[in-house]
Design a protein around this motif. Sequence first.
Motif, short mmCIF file in Angstrom:
data_model
loop_
_atom_site.label_atom_id
_atom_site.label_comp_id
_atom_site.label_asym_id
_atom_site.label_seq_id
_atom_site.Cartn_x
_atom_site.Cartn_y
_atom_site.Cartn_z
N SER A 113 0.83 -1.21 0.00
CA SER A 113 0.00 0.00 0.00
C SER A 113 0.86 1.26 0.00
O SER A 113 0.54 2.24 -0.69
N ARG A 146 2.25 1.76 -3.57
CA ARG A 146 1.24 2.27 -4.50
C ARG A 146 0.87 3.71 -4.18
O ARG A 146 0.73 4.55 -5.08
N ALA A 147 0.70 4.00 -2.89
CA ALA A 147 0.27 5.34 -2.50
C ALA A 147 1.31 6.39 -2.84
O ALA A 147 0.97 7.48 -3.33
N GLU A 194 -7.38 11.93 0.35
CA GLU A 194 -7.49 10.52 0.01
C GLU A 194 -7.89 9.69 1.23
O GLU A 194 -8.72 8.78 1.13
N ASP A 197 -4.85 3.81 0.93
CA ASP A 197 -4.78 2.69 -0.01
C ASP A 197 -5.13 1.39 0.68
O ASP A 197 -5.83 0.53 0.11
N SER A 214 -8.19 -0.71 -0.87
CA SER A 214 -7.85 -1.96 -1.54
C SER A 214 -8.51 -3.18 -0.90
O SER A 214 -8.44 -4.28 -1.45
#
Length: 474
Positions: free
Chosen positions: A127, A130-131, A150, A357, A361
């Motif tokens: 995470s 990706r973040a 976010e 994230d 997810s």
Amino acid sequence: MKSWANSGLDLHLDLRGRGGVRSALTAALREGIRSGRLAPGAALPPSRALAADLGVARNTVADAYTELVAEGWLTARQGSGTRVAPRAVTTPAGGTRRPVAAPLPVHNLMPGSPDPASFPRAAWIASTRRALTAAPSEAFGPGDPRGRPELRIALADYLSRARGVQADPDRTVVCAGTAHALTLIGSVLARSPAVVQAGSGTVAVESYGLHVHRGLLAEAGLRTVPLTVDENGARVGELVSSGAAAVLLTPAHQFPIGGPLHPERRAAVMDWARTVDGLVLEDDYDGEFRYDRQPVGAMQDLDPDRVAYLGSVSKSLSPALRLGWMVLPDRLVDRVVEAKGVWERWVSVPDQLALADFLASGAYDRQVRLMRARYRGRRDRLVAMLAERAPAVRLSGIAAGLHAVVDLPPGSERRVLAAAAAAGLALGPLSQLRHPDATTPPRDGVVVGYGASPENAFASALEVLCRVLATAGV
């Protein structure tokens, strides 16, 4: 004294008042090693780099290194550079070289923490990657004190779905945990009493509850008054005569006694808040973990304009993350954000992005389900072992959460805690959680947490608990 650097490793050395440059450099290095400031095995800068830093000739540094190698203070090997030689380090007078961590108990059954070994490292790393890859550049500037959008969006989606909260990203404020949330809200209530009942600096709390939270409200300048707790939660009818303008509750699973706040009492709290223009602080500290009952939703859904909903990842993931949230009534949002500061000074923005994230997810849901099953298994083992080995004791609060209360005969709590300390077993004293102004007779008991112990040590911790109860004559 010169301490600038332009290449290699940085090394601060004070060469003042030590004679010639070479002798001063040699003495400064020797003293740094002797005192422990330069630890055994520590790498030193290349002679060229240190000479440039200090503004001296390279040969001066090389000669000093050579002398200290010959004396055994340093080692020099091809490919590994110059390093401090292994040797006994003398502790400087007046203190230790490094702070020493407090010793951990041999057996840890303290309440309040999850199993640290179960933190989902691989999923969190994924995470985070990706973040950070997707994050805009402005995310790494001064942060918005409300929290990253976010995360506020992801939290609103999750809390609405999983906890029944009427969550709106615009009313969601990220914080460093429930303690931080209470500090911020407490300061608002103390400085701006008009946000609740005019003129009142009193907050009602449960007669048994986390003493740290009561302390934070007191530090903010607020007075706390206790509400009696029974098997149905806090007796909220006492609010009418309490003089309080706000109340702090743990309605999903009362801490530490256990059990949800009865539906009739939930409705009564909301009636009280509307009548006196009061505020309810809802601490949903372990709402994700329930075992023998249907999920109990958040009380905030009954009246979002009267309830400040507080939560964190301290039980579901780790207290080390220092990540929490508040879903606030409109009238509190700007005041709480103002109390927090003009930019984010409390919560790491990269961690906020990673949690966003993690939530979006589905990794958070998977982790909660995994740990819910694991903690239920531990709870069942605790109940079964005490039923077999200490059938006289009564357990409460076992339908949810990460702890249970072992009720003890009057006058036996101190004996049990003393026996536990002698056996290296950490338990939570129930007496510590009682409000000093509570009017009901005190209960003897210990709070047993079944989350913090490593899985491979849990069985032995339970065995020691049973021996401790027997030793104390329970």
